[in-house]
Design an enzyme around this catalytic site. Structure first.
Site, PDB file in Angstrom:
ATOM      1  N   HIS A  81      -0.323  -2.100  12.925  1.00  0.00           N
ATOM      2  CA  HIS A  81      -1.490  -2.833  12.446  1.00  0.00           C
ATOM      3  C   HIS A  81      -1.781  -2.437  11.004  1.00  0.00           C
ATOM      4  CE1 HIS A  81      -5.518  -4.501  12.190  1.00  0.00           C
ATOM      5  NE2 HIS A  81      -5.988  -3.305  11.907  1.00  0.00           N
ATOM      6  N   ASP A 110       5.665 -21.580 -16.197  1.00  0.00           N
ATOM      7  CA  ASP A 110       6.106 -20.800 -15.039  1.00  0.00           C
ATOM      8  C   ASP A 110       5.954 -19.332 -15.423  1.00  0.00           C
ATOM      9  OD1 ASP A 110       7.434 -19.793 -12.654  1.00  0.00           O
ATOM     10  OD2 ASP A 110       8.503 -21.693 -12.552  1.00  0.00           O
ATOM     11  N   TRP A 145       0.155   4.627   9.567  1.00  0.00           N
ATOM     12  CA  TRP A 145       0.584   3.896   8.384  1.00  0.00           C
ATOM     13  C   TRP A 145       0.786   4.808   7.203  1.00  0.00           C
ATOM     14  CZ3 TRP A 145      -0.854   2.524   3.376  1.00  0.00           C
ATOM     15  CH2 TRP A 145      -2.140   2.943   2.949  1.00  0.00           C
ATOM     16  N   SER A 175      10.294  -5.468  -3.665  1.00  0.00           N
ATOM     17  CA  SER A 175       9.639  -6.759  -3.860  1.00  0.00           C
ATOM     18  C   SER A 175       8.444  -6.647  -4.790  1.00  0.00           C
ATOM     19  CB  SER A 175       9.200  -7.304  -2.501  1.00  0.00           C
ATOM     20  OG  SER A 175       8.335  -8.393  -2.662  1.00  0.00           O
ATOM     21  N   SER A 176       7.583  -5.668  -4.503  1.00  0.00           N
ATOM     22  CA  SER A 176       6.363  -5.533  -5.308  1.00  0.00           C
ATOM     23  C   SER A 176       6.680  -5.161  -6.742  1.00  0.00           C
ATOM     24  CB  SER A 176       5.448  -4.470  -4.699  1.00  0.00           C
ATOM     25  OG  SER A 176       5.063  -4.837  -3.406  1.00  0.00           O
ATOM     26  N   HIS A 259      -3.809   5.925  -3.248  1.00  0.00           N
ATOM     27  CA  HIS A 259      -5.116   5.543  -3.727  1.00  0.00           C
ATOM     28  C   HIS A 259      -5.054   4.359  -4.695  1.00  0.00           C
ATOM     29  CE1 HIS A 259      -9.295   5.586  -3.549  1.00  0.00           C
ATOM     30  NE2 HIS A 259      -9.203   5.168  -4.791  1.00  0.00           N
ATOM     31  N   GLU A 261      -3.022   2.163  -4.498  1.00  0.00           N
ATOM     32  CA  GLU A 261      -2.721   1.051  -3.596  1.00  0.00           C
ATOM     33  C   GLU A 261      -3.992   0.369  -3.109  1.00  0.00           C
ATOM     34  OE1 GLU A 261      -0.300  -0.661  -2.619  1.00  0.00           O
ATOM     35  OE2 GLU A 261      -0.930  -1.557  -0.719  1.00  0.00           O
ATOM     36  N   TYR A 263      -6.732   0.082  -4.667  1.00  0.00           N
ATOM     37  CA  TYR A 263      -7.244  -0.745  -5.746  1.00  0.00           C
ATOM     38  C   TYR A 263      -6.362  -1.952  -5.972  1.00  0.00           C
ATOM     39  CZ  TYR A 263     -10.563   2.886  -6.243  1.00  0.00           C
ATOM     40  OH  TYR A 263     -11.553   3.776  -5.953  1.00  0.00           O
ATOM     41  N   SER A 274     -14.743 -13.388  -8.988  1.00  0.00           N
ATOM     42  CA  SER A 274     -15.211 -13.630 -10.351  1.00  0.00           C
ATOM     43  C   SER A 274     -14.862 -15.027 -10.843  1.00  0.00           C
ATOM     44  CB  SER A 274     -14.608 -12.587 -11.303  1.00  0.00           C
ATOM     45  OG  SER A 274     -15.141 -11.318 -11.034  1.00  0.00           O
ATOM     46  N   HIS A 308      -8.912  12.959  -2.553  1.00  0.00           N
ATOM     47  CA  HIS A 308     -10.091  12.839  -1.687  1.00  0.00           C
ATOM     48  C   HIS A 308      -9.671  12.400  -0.288  1.00  0.00           C
ATOM     49  CE1 HIS A 308     -10.628   8.455  -3.259  1.00  0.00           C
ATOM     50  NE2 HIS A 308     -10.075   8.379  -2.074  1.00  0.00           N
ATOM     51  N   HIS A 309      -8.422  12.049  -0.110  1.00  0.00           N
ATOM     52  CA  HIS A 309      -7.917  11.801   1.233  1.00  0.00           C
ATOM     53  C   HIS A 309      -7.512  13.103   1.906  1.00  0.00           C
ATOM     54  CE1 HIS A 309      -7.558   7.415   0.464  1.00  0.00           C
ATOM     55  NE2 HIS A 309      -7.286   7.808  -0.770  1.00  0.00           N
ATOM     56  N   THR A 334     -17.233   0.418 -10.205  1.00  0.00           N
ATOM     57  CA  THR A 334     -17.195  -0.466  -9.044  1.00  0.00           C
ATOM     58  C   THR A 334     -18.582  -1.038  -8.783  1.00  0.00           C
ATOM     59  OG1 THR A 334     -15.631   1.173  -8.203  1.00  0.00           O
ATOM     60  CG2 THR A 334     -16.217  -0.636  -6.753  1.00  0.00           C
ATOM     61  N   LYS A 337     -19.704  -3.833 -11.111  1.00  0.00           N
ATOM     62  CA  LYS A 337     -19.211  -5.183 -10.796  1.00  0.00           C
ATOM     63  C   LYS A 337     -20.158  -5.903  -9.851  1.00  0.00           C
ATOM     64  CE  LYS A 337     -14.264  -4.690 -11.462  1.00  0.00           C
ATOM     65  NZ  LYS A 337     -14.156  -5.775 -12.441  1.00  0.00           N
ATOM     66  N   ARG A 456     -10.174   9.478  15.064  1.00  0.00           N
ATOM     67  CA  ARG A 456      -9.313   8.321  14.836  1.00  0.00           C
ATOM     68  C   ARG A 456      -8.050   8.426  15.642  1.00  0.00           C
ATOM     69  NH1 ARG A 456      -7.890   7.344   8.569  1.00  0.00           N
ATOM     70  NH2 ARG A 456      -6.622   5.680   9.414  1.00  0.00           N
TER      71      ARG A 456
END
Lengths: 617, 216, 447
Positions: A81, A110, A145, A175-176, A259, A261, A263, A274, A308-309, A334, A337, A456
């Site tokens: 998941h 293009d 994950w 790919s990315s 991290h 990621e 964002y 926006s 912080h993780h 953040t 915004k 968890r």
């Protein structure tokens, strides 16, 4: 405001045309719009798969001591998941918009490298299939994950499950990365005359920041995965505890990627909001420069908060304090915004279309997720919150209430541009409210169960712990989300065929992509537009209005306009397939690796030595 | 690389491929930073030898010298540095292909084939040194799976070697084009991109050589 | 939008739901709540949490109210086609709403950093030392100052600072007792510490502990119990734990490796008056690691209980701590069997059990892979908090552990049982139900 041209004809499937028709046309396409649509459909499919995995999870956790699935199956479900939603759903949904929208927003025909663009999509599709198929054989990855070592080393996960995960993620990384090089080049180099960086639409700006995050963060997880792959296949000792390895090496490498990621996951949705909010407030975005700078700052600071993780691993007081403060700092751009979005709506003339509702939904729900995020930023407090359902609540608020809401807003908003038809606003309204209520029902109780002690990633919990009611409510919410999503999918597919015909600018929006017909002609712009403002349709000069008028004309073919388009080609798909076969060899037989590598090199040479487009002067 | 594309409008006036290669190099920096950082984190933490700069006696009595040979690797480093010089000359030769060459020296300097060959050969020589080093280490008892040093050393230098190999293949491909239809100023961008990549790989080696071999 | 009614309906529903949830969190039975701290560490965490919650709620209310206001106030009225003022920004406003969050964050950052340094400072001298070793999927606990090795439950004297030394034998786990402290990860090749002082006012209480870092198949089943008790009860428990096995213990000349020797008075018969435990300040216990002796517990004037105190977990007020895990389907056991402890010890000594478990006083049982079983009979749960420690559950556990606890390394000891890991019916231990009943009697006698 430009008047919307009345379309004289819509092609039978309401999609942009292409020299090759049918399936082969889609396989050989290098048209960014088609590639964007391929991403959209594929990502929605994986979103459904990931959602179904979540539904089984919620059914298992609906009550205490559930016995719907075994522990092993549950561990595969929550791993897949998370992996599916992050890598196969949200990122590609954003990529659908990068592909479809960025050239249209900057006035390009293009992307910079159309064939590389197609390659990115095919690698995603094959990689996604590679990593998803195992669950149907109960061999899916089951290390979570984020795959902490040493659990995911061969010593503690001897089976093939983690191999699929490691190899699959490496494939998806290619790919990315390929896409990111493409979009960075496109945004830097293919902006129409007059479109300075500070006149770019916000979606393109946020996407620009995201591509830099990708090219700088993905190599780090590539290395982390290389180490794990080598450990599992070639006997290296990077995570081998017996050799003195430090399990925290994986954690640091993973979160230095992980991290940025997150964002990567949220900034495109921010960009879409926006776009949507100004259109339906009939006002420009409030504080455009600050919105740009805060996006850049979030990207840069995002590389400085990863630990912080890891507040519970015992890094020491100094490291804990540094990362606590940097994490708190990132809350500032953040939060700004959110205020600027409210400022955009202030004194506006608000129209609550489905797109607008979802955009406002993001503002409302991301605020909650952001606040719980600040709560985690204090390490001592986080020692109660981390690895509990409180964290699960936080990231679902920012990812579902944030990214997914923003993406839905984008889909409702850009559906007319993609297909030439409108989605049903009535069904969109039902989808929104059902989604909004269900989302809160599912995830808000998790704040409570987490702070009341529920860890968890547990496949079952005992009765009498005080968690039963919260879990039941969450599960009911999850079932409602299934219904909401079904309504959305019905709306999407029904509207493709029977939606009200849209003109080039059904919303009265101001940015460049709304100057051209819907659906967009193959060549995008008949003439390269001249840009003189951020909202060409609202604030442009006469010269800009003239090019907009030319570009809005329908029914012209590229031949009539003398525009040369790239060749369609199957080579990017072949290279992608060969690359995936090469990786497959690791878990089957080395012969496949050599075969895949050989085909890949040959196809790559063929691709590089053939011209992109016909000769012309 | 494909035949030179017709000139399309660009915002910066630069070819898109130039921008893309810089983005790629930026990304590759992060790759090598991660590999080098891991090497540094695990420096001195291997439980068993052989070690890079110290000798070691195994529990069953075998004696191991420090395994890194700085002298030989200095030679290979010099070879790689010289290959970058050759690459500069190759690019210059391609850019100035159409200028008249009056003296023998000018003709030598202006031969793109010569300098592309030199770059590729020097690069291949460097790879030869690496291959020699790897096989001799394995003979001396250091493999990928021996200890943390073996894993991080071979992975780091192996990735670098793979990048050099890709570069050599790239150079040979350019050579093939040069033999087939000749490389001229219109191909300068393609050669320039190859050169950028080659110099990057060289710079990475400087860092690796310093961090792994020189700093003890 | 479909008028105000829908939104009002939803808002009311939302508030009611929130209120209900909030009330629910404060009332009722929440044995693992983090909102009622029972140690000074948990309290300093709770202080930070209260501040975070307050500031977060204020920001939440302000932002959402602003949003709701804007939605209502500026919605487009029908047939209104005027263009609203095309404001591009307001520098003063933007600077203000950048600075205000920064100031708010300072109010969070300063107590945060202070608490970090306070709670991670070196523990004061004289603390009770407990070594925690995380295994897949059980907890090994050692009291080096007392030479006690046990599993899956710990006793803490109220009011005494305890310092946990955390290591892992395999993968990363995390040690968490929500009411007593935040969590700390248990990482391989690394030693972490966490220390706190359970409130001195605590009467005998039981707290649930959890593994909170995903560690494989039975991560959910890796629970433990913490019993905070009065100092004299703790002394009594220690004394009991320091005795060798209560049944069939042999005063052996060669103690199993790793088990420190203690002077013993007679073979262990549970219930007899225990000798006073000598604890001269500053002296180390022979055979143990050198640890500073713990500070004398209590004021010395407290009553001395007989050795072998165990927590009365059967009392109704501690029902929340009794596991209710569902039994897997398909497990059966013959009814009406009576076990004999002596026979059970014989059977035990001839099966694979001795290769994985230690029972001090049983010189055959020397394996160190599984939990120490010396005082197994006095423990409240089996399987690391998954099932109650009663003969019925224990019998099934021995017969087919792997069905009871997914992924368990302990082999299937019954006959013709389906092994979910090997995925076939096996006879590995080969014990029949009567033998198991005997072993159960033996183990339950190890109080």
């Amino acid at each position: 405001m430009a008047t919307t041209a009345v379309p004289t004809s819509i092609s039978s499937d309401s999609m942009p045309s292409d020299p090759y028709s049918g399936i082969w046309g889609w396989i050989t396409t290098v048209d960014h719009k088609r590639i964007g649509i391929l991403y959209l459909y594929t990502a929605l499919s994986f979103f459904i798969i990931g959602g179904l995995e979540a539904v089984v999870i919620r059914a298992q956790l609906q009550g205490p001591n559930g016995q719907l699935v075994s522990a092993e199956m549950y561990n595969q479900l929550f791993t897949m998941h998370g992996t599916t939603m992050v890598f196969l759903a949200i990122m590609p949904l954003s990529a659908a918009f990068f592909n479809f929208l960025i050239p249209l927003q900057i006035g390009a025909r293009d992307v910079a490298f159309p064939r590389l663009n197609a390659f990115s999509y095919w690698v995603y599709l094959f990689g996604g299939i590679f990593i998803t198929v195992p669950i149907f054989f109960q061999l899916a990855p089951d290390g979570g994950w984020f795959g902490y070592t040493p659990l995911t080393t061969r010593a503690y996960s001897p089976g093939i499950n983690i191999d699929f995960w490691v190899i699959g993620l490496q494939i998806l990384g290619v790919s990315s990365l390929a896409a990111a090089f493409n979009f960075i080049t496109t945004i830097i180099n293919l902006r129409a005359p007059g479109m300075t960086l500070m006149r770019m639409p916000m979606f393109t700006w946020m996407s620009f920041v995201v591509q830099f995050l990708v090219i700088l963060a993905f190599p780090v997880i590539t290395v982390a995965l290389v180490f794990l792959l080598f450990d599992r296949f070639f006997g290296t000792q990077f995570y081998a505890v017996a050799a003195g390895a430090d399990p925290l090496l994986w954690q640091h490498l993973f979160w230095i990627f992980g991290h940025p990621e997150v964002y990567i996951l949220i900034l495109p949705a921010f960009g879409l909001v926006s776009e949507v909010l100004p259109t339906f407030s009939r006002k420009p975005l409030f504080g455009y420069p600050v919105m740009v700078y805060s996006g850049i700052l979030i990207g840069v600071l995002g590389f400085g908060v990863w630990a912080h993780h890891m507040f519970a691993v015992g890094m020491g007081a100094i490291a804990d304090s540094i990362f606590a403060v940097s994490t708190m700092l990132i809350a500032i751009p953040t939060g700004v915004k959110i205020f600027n979005w409210i400022g955009t709506m202030w004194q506006g003339q608000l129209r609550f279309t489905s797109a607008m509702k979802f955009a406002i939904g993001l503002v409302a729900l991301f605020t909650i997720g952001g606040i719980s995020g600040v709560m985690h930023s204090s390490p001592p407090a986080d020692l109660q919150q981390t690895d509990t359902y409180f964290i699960v609540a936080h990231f679902h608020y920012v990812l579902f209430g944030g990214s997914i809401m923003g993406i839905f807003a984008g889909i409702y908003y850009y559906f007319p541009k993609m297909t030439g038809r409108m989605m049903s606003e009535r069904l969109g309204n039902v989808h929104f409210w059902l989604n909004f209520i269900a989302m809160n029902l599912t995830f808000f109780p998790m704040h409570f169960s987490g702070m009341l002690g529920m860890p968890r990633r547990i496949y079952t919990y005992d009765s009498g712990q005080g968690w039963d009611t919260f879990n039941l409510i969450s599960s009911i919410g999850a079932y409602m989300l299934v219904l909401a999503t079904a309504i959305f999918l019905y709306n999407f597919f029904m509207s493709r065929k029977r939606g009200e015909v849209a003109g080039s600018n059904p919303w009265g929006a101001g940015t460049l992509e709304w100057t051209i017909p819907s659906p967009v002609p193959e060549y995008n712009f008949a003439v390269l537009p001249t840009i003189t403002s951020r909202y060409p349709l609202w604030e442009g000069t006469e010269e800009a209005a003239e090019s907009a008028r030319i570009n809005s004309q329908e029914g012209k073919t590229s031949e009539e306009l003398g525009i040369v388009l790239p060749y369609s080609t199957v080579k990017p798909m072949i290279v992608a397939l060969a690359m995936v076969i090469m990786f497959c060899g690791l878990i089957t037989t080395m012969a496949l690796t050599f075969l895949g590598a050989a085909i890949m090199v040959l196809a790559l040479y063929s691709w590089l030595l053939s011209p992109l487009e016909p000769e012309h002067h | 690389m494909s035949a030179p594309a017709a000139h399309h409008y660009t915002t910066t006036g630069l070819d898109s491929r130039k921008i893309a290669i810089w983005a790629f190099i930026g990304s590759e920096c992060m790759l090598f930073i991660s590999l080098i950082s891991t090497y540094l984190i695990y420096k001195g933490r291997s439980i068993v030898g052989p070690f890079p700069h110290e000798e070691w006696t195994s529990p069953d009595g075998r004696h191991f010298e420090p395994i890194l040979d700085i002298l030989v690797t200095s030679a290979s480093t010099f070879v790689l540095l010289m290959s970058s010089l050759a690459m500069v000359l190759a690019l210059s030769a391609v850019q100035n292909k159409n200028l008249p060459k009056r003296t023998r020296g000018e003709r030598i300097l202006g031969s793109s084939k010569l300098w592309l060959w030199m770059t590729a050969l020097l690069g291949a020589t460097f790879l030869g040194f690496q291959a020699y080093e790897f096989t001799s280490f394995v003979h001396e008892g250091l493999t990928l799976s021996t200890n943390l040093f073996g894993s991080s050393f071979f992975t780091l230098t192996g990735f670098h070697g793979a990048h050099v190999t890709a570069g050599v293949i790239w150079l040979v491909s350019l050579l093939a084009i040069d033999y087939r239809r000749g490389l001229g100023p219109a191909d300068a961008l393609n050669v320039d991109i190859a050169a950028l990549y080659w110099h990057f790989v060289d710079v990475v080696w400087i860092v690796i050589f310093t961090v792994v071999y020189l700093i003890q | 939008m479909k008028g105000n009614f829908r939104l009002r309906q939803f808002t009311t529903f939302g508030f009611v739901a929130l209120a209900a949830l909030a009330l629910a969190a404060c009332a009722g039975e929440y044995p693992n709540t983090t909102f009622e701290p029972k140690s000074e560490l948990a309290r300093s965490i709770d202080f930070l949490w209260d501040r975070l919650l307050l500031l977060g709620t204020i920001v939440f209310v302000l932002v959402e109210l602003a949003l709701i206001y804007v939605i209502f106030r500026y919605r487009r009225r029908p047939n209104d086609n005027t263009t609203p003022p095309q404001t591009h920004g307001n520098a003063l406003l933007e600077v203000t709403w950048t600075l205000i969050p920064a100031v708010i964050l300072i109010f969070i950052a300063i107590p945060t950093v202070r608490t970090i340094f306070e709670t991670q400072s070196k523990v004061a001298a004289g603390a009770l030392e407990i070594e925690v070793i995380g295994h897949q999927w059980w907890w090994e606990f050692k009291y080096p100052q007392y030479n006690i090795v046990t599993a899956n439950e710990i006793y803490l004297p109220a009011g005494v600072t305890v310092n946990f030394k955390l290591t892992s034998a395999d993968v990363i786990h995390s040690f968490w007792v929500p009411q007593l402290a935040g969590k700390r990860d248990v990482v391989t090749n690394r030693t972490n510490y966490i220390w706190f002082t359970p409130d001195s006012t605590l009467g005998p209480s039981v707290w649930n502990g959890f593994c909170t870092e995903y560690c494989g198949s039975s991560h959910a089943n890796m629970r433990f119990r913490v019993f905070t008790v009065r100092p004299e009860q703790f002394e009594s428990w220690v004394a009991g734990q320091q005795q060798p096995a209560a049944f069939g213990a042999v005063a052996s000349a060669a103690p199993p490796e790793g088990t420190p020797t203690r002077p013993q008075s007679g073979t262990g018969a549970a219930g007899g008056a225990a000798p006073a435990i000598p604890r001269p300040p500053g002296s180390t216990v022979p055979g143990a690691d050198s640890f500073p002796a713990p500070a004398p517990i209590g004021d010395g004037a407290t009553a001395q209980l007989a050795a072998g105190y165990t927590f009365p977990e059967h009392l109704p007020e501690f029902a929340y701590a009794r596991p209710n895990s569902a039994l897997p389907r398909g497990l059966t056991f013959s009814k009406g069997l009576t076990g004999n402890a002596a026979r059970g010890m014989q059977a035990y000594n001839t099966t694979a059990c001795i290769g994985c478990h230690v029972i001090t006083g049983n010189p055959m049982s020397v394996g160190v892979i599984g939990p120490n079983l010396t005082h197994f009979g006095s423990r409240s749960t089996i399987g690391a908090g998954t099932f109650p420690n009663t003969p019925a559950y224990l019998a099934l556990w021995i017969k087919n552990t792997r069905a009871m606890k997914p992924g368990s390394i302990m082999p299937t000891m019954g006959t013709n049982e389906y092994d979910p890991i090997l995925k076939r019916t096996v006879t590995i231990g080969g014990l029949d139900d009567q033998q198991i009943a005997d072993i159960v009697a033996y183990l339950m006698s190890l109080k």
